[in-house]
Design an enzyme around this catalytic site. Structure first.
Site, short mmCIF file in Angstrom:
data_model
loop_
_atom_site.label_atom_id
_atom_site.label_comp_id
_atom_site.label_asym_id
_atom_site.label_seq_id
_atom_site.Cartn_x
_atom_site.Cartn_y
_atom_site.Cartn_z
N GLU A 257 0.84 -1.21 0.00
CA GLU A 257 0.00 0.00 0.00
C GLU A 257 0.87 1.26 0.00
O GLU A 257 0.65 2.18 -0.79
CB GLU A 257 -0.94 -0.01 1.20
CG GLU A 257 -1.93 1.14 1.16
CD GLU A 257 -2.87 1.16 2.35
OE1 GLU A 257 -3.79 0.35 2.37
OE2 GLU A 257 -2.68 2.00 3.25
N ARG A 283 -2.81 34.35 -17.77
CA ARG A 283 -3.17 35.39 -16.82
C ARG A 283 -2.19 36.57 -16.94
O ARG A 283 -0.97 36.39 -16.81
CB ARG A 283 -3.11 34.81 -15.40
CG ARG A 283 -3.20 35.82 -14.28
CD ARG A 283 -4.59 36.35 -14.13
NE ARG A 283 -4.73 37.18 -12.93
CZ ARG A 283 -5.80 37.91 -12.68
NH1 ARG A 283 -6.82 37.92 -13.53
NH2 ARG A 283 -5.87 38.63 -11.59
N GLN A 294 9.79 35.65 -12.68
CA GLN A 294 10.62 34.50 -12.27
C GLN A 294 10.03 33.76 -11.06
O GLN A 294 10.13 32.54 -10.96
CB GLN A 294 12.04 34.98 -11.94
CG GLN A 294 13.00 33.82 -11.84
CD GLN A 294 14.39 34.28 -11.42
OE1 GLN A 294 14.55 34.97 -10.42
NE2 GLN A 294 15.38 33.91 -12.19
#
Ligand SMILES: Cc1cc2nc3c(=O)[nH]c(=O)nc-3n(C[C@H](O)[C@H](O)[C@H](O)COP(=O)(O)OP(=O)(O)OC[C@H]3O[C@@H](n4cnc5c(N)ncnc54)[C@H](O)[C@@H]3O)c2cc1C
Length: 395
Positions: A257, A283, A294
């Site tokens: 798991e 955007r 940056q």
């Protein structure tokens, strides 16, 4: 090294380096088209499990990814299974659904496949693979979490060979709707972890109570709750493995798991990264795309680096399983890395999108809440670091 093992390692290496592997890509395309078509904001608010999507996953064979063909599954191709889980996480925005799927595949199903009798496999695997029944892996209790073997649940052997099971299991994935649970209880309390046994318990047995869905921070579409066992009589045929083998069964299942349960989240990280890049390119602020700053560009570069890191540890753990060495260490490291990077990248995805990232309707903030559970399930990072330190001969 055998030819089979060499081929498996080769497949894993090929899967690891190919970000656009056809198996992953095709699963992502399918998941995008067929899963999570409902209003996920509302489903999240209502903690609503997607039964229809679960059945669709079953029809595509996803519930049998880790089950051998002789038992009705897809086979033993770990590379294909991981690529499929990654693609699922990438294409399906319902992280609660993909976590639930990975959790069931990698806990109860692995336990049944590796330790179940023919009868137990025949009784439970077909329904689990068809998506018509659900199973829970019930270890944690209110007073025993990280210290899992300090459990209070007891299974007392009766003269006729059956057991009387009493206990309370908490924080259990699928508890509210499970048809069966693999329950860990002490059959010999004086023997500590050597006295723990595992049982396959039918939820319709008198004395079994499943709780309502318990609300939680994230992955709300995963059914989650408690199980009560009050004088439940379980037949000797319900024993999984030998009496007293519970702790080693638990450890073996948890190694699997921990290694693979984050595969859908690794896919989800790739989805977040693609969305962040898209947004940063379009955007505009200060007369230029925000990706031109940056600070934003580096944030996206960090998301890329974390995604690759999580993938490397995922496939590294798979290779450890194939080779059969260093498995607990590789599994613990995969768990630590994936838990940490999952949250960091979900937070960065939110940062990149500003207020849009913070509002529920744009489905970005949910990624942060969904990722936090990774700090708890399958063992906390603290406990994983204890394990790593122990393997290094310290701690
Ligand atoms: C989404 C989700 C799904 C889950 N699904 C299942 C499931 O299907 N089946 C199941 O059995 N359980 C499940 N769990 C429970 C999970 O396994 C436990 O919550 C986990 O093992 C931690 O136990 P705890 O919550 O009791 O925390 P505790 O063990 O009480 O830990 C609390 C804090 O103490 C720290 N701590 C404890 N012991 C040590 C130590 N020795 N060294 C250093 N730090 C330590 C922990 O790191 C943690 O920060 C699930 C939990 C979540 C959140």
């Amino acid at each position: 090294m055998s030819a089979d093992r060499g081929r498996e390692l080769g497949d894993l290496a090929a899967a690891m380096v190919d970000l656009d592997h056809p198996t992953k890509r095709e699963t992502a395309v399918w998941a995008r088209r067929h899963l999570a078509q409902r209003d996920l904001v509302a489903a999240d608010a209502r903690s609503e499990f997607a039964l229809d999507d679960w059945r669709r996953c079953a029809e595509r064979g996803l519930l049998g990814l880790f089950v051998p063909q002789r038992l009705g599954g897809a086979g033993d191709d770990v590379a294909a299974a991981l690529l499929t889980l990654e693609g699922l996480g990438q294409g399906c925005a319902d992280n609660g659904l993909t976590y639930a799927l990975a959790s069931q595949l990698l806990s109860t199903q692995i336990a049944l496949v590796r330790f179940g009798t023919d009868e137990q496999q025949r009784e439970w695997l077909p329904g689990l693979l068809a998506g018509t029944s659900f199973a829970a892996f019930a270890m944690t209790e209110p007073d025993s979490g990280s210290d899992a073997f300090a459990m209070a649940s007891r299974a007392e052997r009766r003269p006729d060979g059956s057991y009387r099971l009493n206990g309370h299991k908490s924080y259990i994935t699928f508890a509210p709707i499970c048809d069966m649970s693999i329950v860990f209880a002490s059959t010999r309390p004086e023997a500590g972890s050597w006295g723990i046994s595992a049982f396959v318990v039918d939820s319709s047995s008198p004395g079994v109570t499943r709780s309502e869905v318990r609300p939680k921070m994230g992955m709300r579409t995963t059914p989650f709750g408690d199980l009560d066992f009050d004088d439940v009589i379980v037949p000797p045929t319900a024993l999984l493995g030998r009496e007293g083998a519970g702790a080693s069964i638990f450890a073996a299942v948890l190694d699997v798991e921990r290694s693979y349960v984050f595969a859908p989240q690794v896919g989800a990280m790739e989805r977040q990264l693609a969305e962040a890049i898209d947004y940063a390119r379009t955007r505009q602020q200060g007369g230029r795309p925000i990706g031109g700053y940056q600070a934003v560009a580096h944030r996206i570069a960090a998301m890329k680096e974390r995604h690759e890191r999580a993938r490397l540890f995922l496939y590294r753990a798979a290779m450890a399983h194939v080779v059969g060495s260093d498995v607990p260490m590789a599994a613990a490291l995969a768990k630590i890395v994936a838990g940490d990077v999952g949250i960091e990248s979900a937070l960065d995805a939110t940062r990149v999108q500003g207020a849009r990232g913070y509002l529920s309707e744009f489905e970005i903030e949910r990624g942060v809440r969904d990722a936090v559970g990774g700090l708890v399930y399958s063992g906390t990072p603290d406990v994983m670091r204890n394990l790593v330190a122990r393997h290094l001969g310290v701690g």
